[in-house]
Design an enzyme around this catalytic site. Sequence first.
Site, PDB file in Angstrom:
ATOM      1  N   TYR A 162       0.832  -1.210   0.000  1.00  0.00           N
ATOM      2  CA  TYR A 162       0.000   0.000   0.000  1.00  0.00           C
ATOM      3  C   TYR A 162       0.864   1.256   0.000  1.00  0.00           C
ATOM      4  CZ  TYR A 162      -3.160   3.603   1.786  1.00  0.00           C
ATOM      5  OH  TYR A 162      -3.877   4.766   1.946  1.00  0.00           O
TER       6      TYR A 162
ATOM      7  N   LYS B 140       1.034   4.287  -2.823  1.00  0.00           N
ATOM      8  CA  LYS B 140       0.749   5.687  -2.522  1.00  0.00           C
ATOM      9  C   LYS B 140       1.958   6.585  -2.831  1.00  0.00           C
ATOM     10  CE  LYS B 140      -3.489   5.341  -1.600  1.00  0.00           C
ATOM     11  NZ  LYS B 140      -4.477   5.990  -2.498  1.00  0.00           N
TER      12      LYS B 140
END
Length: 248
Positions: A150, A154
């Site tokens: 994740y 990002k």
Amino acid sequence: MGNSFKLKQYLVPGAFALVTGATDGIGKAIAVELAKTGFNLVIHGRNKEKFELVKQELIAVNPACKVIPFMHGEWNLPAEIPLTVLVNNVGVGPIERFITSQDIESTIALNVTFPTKLTRYVLPLMKAPGLILNISSYAALMPPPYLAVYAGTKAYNNAFSIALARELKNVKVMSLIVGSVHTASNKKPVTFMRPSAATFAKHVLKKVGSGKKRIIPYWPHALQIFLISLLPERWIDKATKAAMEKEI
């Protein structure tokens, strides 16, 4: 007045904004704020029942609002609509000790591949001046344990935004660094440091026209990130690992 005016420069006659992940949480809250401002909406999501509920909510705050569905996996945006705003919000972040191959693929597909392809698809359709808001995360700046994939996605969102901002002439691009926000997927109670999605959305749109390529919309999040950055790295490592292990 100033920030409102800067947002309204994108409000050409009949203007549409496309918001991904708009049937819940931050995406839905941003869509509501855009509808209040006078935008028509293209709502991206996976669930047709949720789409109908959001559509009624948007019309309730702006009876003149036109709402078009954009179901995930369908690339059928009408070419003739005056689209001036794109909000790449949709994302997923599984917290696991041993993330599965399927989770790796689905996280990268939703957080990286989809917004990249959607931006490429939308750019030729956008009317000038245009605006793209890409939702990144504090995890891009301070990657926590058990969220490696994740955090990597990002960081990509942030870099992608800044590169596009330097490339495009008539479309402004902003990377939004997001901390903890109360949503359907983050059910921790609303606090000063964890705003509701509605409160956060208001802060996001107030930052339009700031002239910055990367910004932390909610100032308590900015303060939190700054204070953490002052700590010795070994303290950060220990604290973040303990906090994330509680999440697991």
